[in-house]
Design a protein around this motif. Structure first.
Motif, PDB file in Angstrom:
ATOM      1  N   ASP A 160       0.842  -1.346  -0.123  1.00 39.47           N
ATOM      2  CA  ASP A 160       0.095  -0.142   0.086  1.00 39.47           C
ATOM      3  C   ASP A 160       0.759   1.278  -0.156  1.00 39.47           C
ATOM      4  O   ASP A 160       1.639   1.581   0.732  1.00 39.47           O
ATOM      5  CB  ASP A 160      -0.947  -0.013   1.280  1.00 39.47           C
ATOM      6  N   TYR A 161       0.789   2.335  -0.987  1.00 41.67           N
ATOM      7  CA  TYR A 161       1.355   3.351  -1.106  1.00 41.67           C
ATOM      8  C   TYR A 161       0.430   4.526  -0.627  1.00 41.67           C
ATOM      9  O   TYR A 161      -0.568   4.709  -1.457  1.00 41.67           O
ATOM     10  CB  TYR A 161       1.998   3.675  -2.420  1.00 41.67           C
ATOM     11  N   GLU A 162       0.804   5.221   0.294  1.00 37.42           N
ATOM     12  CA  GLU A 162      -0.244   6.424   0.833  1.00 37.42           C
ATOM     13  C   GLU A 162       0.582   7.526   0.413  1.00 37.42           C
ATOM     14  O   GLU A 162       1.490   7.993   1.164  1.00 37.42           O
ATOM     15  CB  GLU A 162      -0.591   6.330   2.375  1.00 37.42           C
ATOM     16  N   LEU A 163      -0.182   8.451  -0.382  1.00 37.52           N
ATOM     17  CA  LEU A 163       0.469   9.658  -0.465  1.00 37.52           C
ATOM     18  C   LEU A 163      -0.281  10.952  -0.011  1.00 37.52           C
ATOM     19  O   LEU A 163      -1.512  11.103   0.121  1.00 37.52           O
ATOM     20  CB  LEU A 163       0.461  10.035  -2.180  1.00 37.52           C
ATOM     21  N   VAL A 164       0.276  11.776   0.890  1.00 31.74           N
ATOM     22  CA  VAL A 164      -0.335  12.771   1.597  1.00 31.74           C
ATOM     23  C   VAL A 164       0.351  13.842   0.922  1.00 31.74           C
ATOM     24  O   VAL A 164       1.537  14.204   0.792  1.00 31.74           O
ATOM     25  CB  VAL A 164       0.241  12.879   2.983  1.00 31.74           C
ATOM     26  N   ALA A 165      -0.425  14.834   0.077  1.00 31.69           N
ATOM     27  CA  ALA A 165       0.195  15.897  -0.658  1.00 31.69           C
ATOM     28  C   ALA A 165      -0.521  17.256  -0.089  1.00 31.69           C
ATOM     29  O   ALA A 165      -1.774  17.512  -0.133  1.00 31.69           O
ATOM     30  CB  ALA A 165      -0.199  15.685  -2.053  1.00 31.69           C
ATOM     31  N   SER A 166       0.280  18.356   0.004  1.00 32.96           N
ATOM     32  CA  SER A 166       0.005  19.660   0.152  1.00 32.96           C
ATOM     33  C   SER A 166       0.839  20.603  -0.524  1.00 32.96           C
ATOM     34  O   SER A 166       1.900  20.015  -1.265  1.00 32.96           O
ATOM     35  CB  SER A 166       0.035  20.057   1.701  1.00 32.96           C
ATOM     36  N   LYS A 167       0.548  21.754  -0.780  1.00 35.21           N
ATOM     37  CA  LYS A 167       1.173  22.979  -1.562  1.00 35.21           C
ATOM     38  C   LYS A 167       2.871  22.857  -1.164  1.00 35.21           C
ATOM     39  O   LYS A 167       3.545  23.348  -1.952  1.00 35.21           O
ATOM     40  CB  LYS A 167       0.471  24.086  -1.419  1.00 35.21           C
ATOM     41  N   SER A 191       7.940  24.013  -2.528  1.00 34.36           N
ATOM     42  CA  SER A 191       6.534  24.669  -3.281  1.00 34.36           C
ATOM     43  C   SER A 191       6.003  23.685  -4.469  1.00 34.36           C
ATOM     44  O   SER A 191       6.817  23.332  -5.462  1.00 34.36           O
ATOM     45  CB  SER A 191       6.921  25.794  -3.849  1.00 34.36           C
ATOM     46  N   PHE A 192       4.959  22.960  -4.322  1.00 33.82           N
ATOM     47  CA  PHE A 192       4.563  21.950  -5.362  1.00 33.82           C
ATOM     48  C   PHE A 192       3.037  22.614  -5.591  1.00 33.82           C
ATOM     49  O   PHE A 192       2.265  23.340  -5.052  1.00 33.82           O
ATOM     50  CB  PHE A 192       4.349  20.719  -4.603  1.00 33.82           C
ATOM     51  N   ARG A 193       3.016  22.292  -7.106  1.00 35.26           N
ATOM     52  CA  ARG A 193       1.584  22.866  -7.681  1.00 35.26           C
ATOM     53  C   ARG A 193       0.584  21.499  -7.511  1.00 35.26           C
ATOM     54  O   ARG A 193       0.507  20.331  -8.285  1.00 35.26           O
ATOM     55  CB  ARG A 193       1.921  23.007  -9.251  1.00 35.26           C
ATOM     56  N   ILE A 194      -0.030  21.657  -6.435  1.00 33.48           N
ATOM     57  CA  ILE A 194      -1.160  20.635  -6.074  1.00 33.48           C
ATOM     58  C   ILE A 194      -2.411  21.195  -6.380  1.00 33.48           C
ATOM     59  O   ILE A 194      -2.564  22.201  -5.663  1.00 33.48           O
ATOM     60  CB  ILE A 194      -0.912  20.001  -4.763  1.00 33.48           C
ATOM     61  N   GLN A 245      15.981   2.644   2.778  1.00 36.89           N
ATOM     62  CA  GLN A 245      16.800   2.483   1.573  1.00 36.89           C
ATOM     63  C   GLN A 245      15.922   2.803   0.260  1.00 36.89           C
ATOM     64  O   GLN A 245      16.179   2.316  -0.619  1.00 36.89           O
ATOM     65  CB  GLN A 245      17.551   1.065   1.367  1.00 36.89           C
ATOM     66  N   VAL A 246      14.730   3.199   0.484  1.00 37.13           N
ATOM     67  CA  VAL A 246      13.830   3.457  -0.393  1.00 37.13           C
ATOM     68  C   VAL A 246      14.048   4.978  -1.066  1.00 37.13           C
ATOM     69  O   VAL A 246      14.172   5.937   0.092  1.00 37.13           O
ATOM     70  CB  VAL A 246      12.334   3.006   0.105  1.00 37.13           C
ATOM     71  N   SER A 247      13.570   5.198  -2.141  1.00 36.81           N
ATOM     72  CA  SER A 247      13.419   6.763  -2.671  1.00 36.81           C
ATOM     73  C   SER A 247      12.328   6.455  -3.778  1.00 36.81           C
ATOM     74  O   SER A 247      11.898   5.360  -4.036  1.00 36.81           O
ATOM     75  CB  SER A 247      14.711   7.022  -3.260  1.00 36.81           C
ATOM     76  N   ALA A 248      11.701   7.843  -4.100  1.00 36.72           N
ATOM     77  CA  ALA A 248      10.850   7.704  -5.244  1.00 36.72           C
ATOM     78  C   ALA A 248      10.655   9.084  -5.823  1.00 36.72           C
ATOM     79  O   ALA A 248      11.358  10.102  -5.570  1.00 36.72           O
ATOM     80  CB  ALA A 248       9.450   7.762  -4.323  1.00 36.72           C
ATOM     81  N   ARG A 249      10.679   8.774  -7.297  1.00 34.09           N
ATOM     82  CA  ARG A 249      10.478  10.128  -8.156  1.00 34.09           C
ATOM     83  C   ARG A 249       9.265  10.341  -8.486  1.00 34.09           C
ATOM     84  O   ARG A 249       8.789   9.434  -9.358  1.00 34.09           O
ATOM     85  CB  ARG A 249      11.428   9.745  -9.260  1.00 34.09           C
ATOM     86  N   LEU A 250       8.798  11.615  -8.128  1.00 35.42           N
ATOM     87  CA  LEU A 250       7.286  11.747  -8.206  1.00 35.42           C
ATOM     88  C   LEU A 250       7.321  12.619  -9.606  1.00 35.42           C
ATOM     89  O   LEU A 250       8.048  13.534  -9.749  1.00 35.42           O
ATOM     90  CB  LEU A 250       6.407  12.547  -7.300  1.00 35.42           C
ATOM     91  N   THR A 251       6.363  12.427 -10.439  1.00 34.95           N
ATOM     92  CA  THR A 251       5.652  13.462 -11.542  1.00 34.95           C
ATOM     93  C   THR A 251       4.292  14.128 -11.204  1.00 34.95           C
ATOM     94  O   THR A 251       3.508  13.124 -11.136  1.00 34.95           O
ATOM     95  CB  THR A 251       5.823  12.800 -12.909  1.00 34.95           C
ATOM     96  N   LEU A 252       4.213  15.284 -10.944  1.00 31.66           N
ATOM     97  CA  LEU A 252       3.086  15.941 -10.442  1.00 31.66           C
ATOM     98  C   LEU A 252       2.624  16.652 -11.864  1.00 31.66           C
ATOM     99  O   LEU A 252       3.288  17.283 -12.617  1.00 31.66           O
ATOM    100  CB  LEU A 252       3.262  17.119  -9.622  1.00 31.66           C
ATOM    101  N   LEU A 253       1.360  16.238 -12.414  1.00 34.81           N
ATOM    102  CA  LEU A 253       0.631  16.612 -13.501  1.00 34.81           C
ATOM    103  C   LEU A 253      -0.554  17.333 -12.933  1.00 34.81           C
ATOM    104  O   LEU A 253      -1.781  16.961 -12.618  1.00 34.81           O
ATOM    105  CB  LEU A 253       0.228  15.435 -14.458  1.00 34.81           C
ATOM    106  N   THR A 254      -0.726  18.703 -13.037  1.00 37.53           N
ATOM    107  CA  THR A 254      -1.916  19.707 -12.894  1.00 37.53           C
ATOM    108  C   THR A 254      -2.142  20.332 -13.971  1.00 37.53           C
ATOM    109  O   THR A 254      -1.387  21.212 -14.422  1.00 37.53           O
ATOM    110  CB  THR A 254      -1.351  20.419 -11.542  1.00 37.53           C
TER     111      THR A 254
END
Length: 136
Positions: A53-60, A108-111, A78-87
């Protein structure tokens, strides 16, 4: 006398149905029993990929991702993630790094409503999974 001639039409249909049903039952995947639910535990959006289960909590100003394997928190050291945000037509790439019990990025994220997120999650350089989130 030939035994196929002696069979009734209903017996022949029954034998054909059984011959078709047995291989289908043998090839059917076993039921996927879960001893856990997939509710968000941190107020985010949950997606399951390969029993994780991957739970993403996103804010600006902060992105956090929590991982649970079969309902139990995963060690993300030892985990990392590369996210691509598409708004809308805007795209933003973000790296999440371990921060205690979760992965995190601050900035600063465009959410916004309808933002789509694609996450490539890896451990020790090997891909754990690609996860797609639709944010409310």
């Amino acid at each position: 006398m030939d035994w196929t001639i002696m069979m009734t039409r209903s017996t022949q249909i029954l034998l054909v149905a059984l011959a078709l049903a047995v291989p289908a039952a043998a090839l059917a995947a076993p039921p996927h029993a879960h001893a856990h639910d997939h509710r968000p535990l941190h107020g985010g959006v949950v997606v399951e990929v390969r029993d994780v289960d991957y739970e993403l909590v996103a804010s600006k100003d902060e992105l956090r991702m929590f991982l649970r394997d079969h309902g139990k928190p995963m060690d993300v050291g030892q985990v990392s993630a590369r996210l691509t945000l598409l708004t809308g037509t805007e795209r933003q790439d973000v790296s999440l790094l371990p921060a205690g019990t979760h992965l995190e990025a601050r900035g600063s994220f465009r959410i916004g409503k309808g933002t789509k997120v694609v996450a490539a999650v890896s451990r020790h350089g090997k891909t754990l999974g690609t996860v797609r989130f639709d944010l409310p």
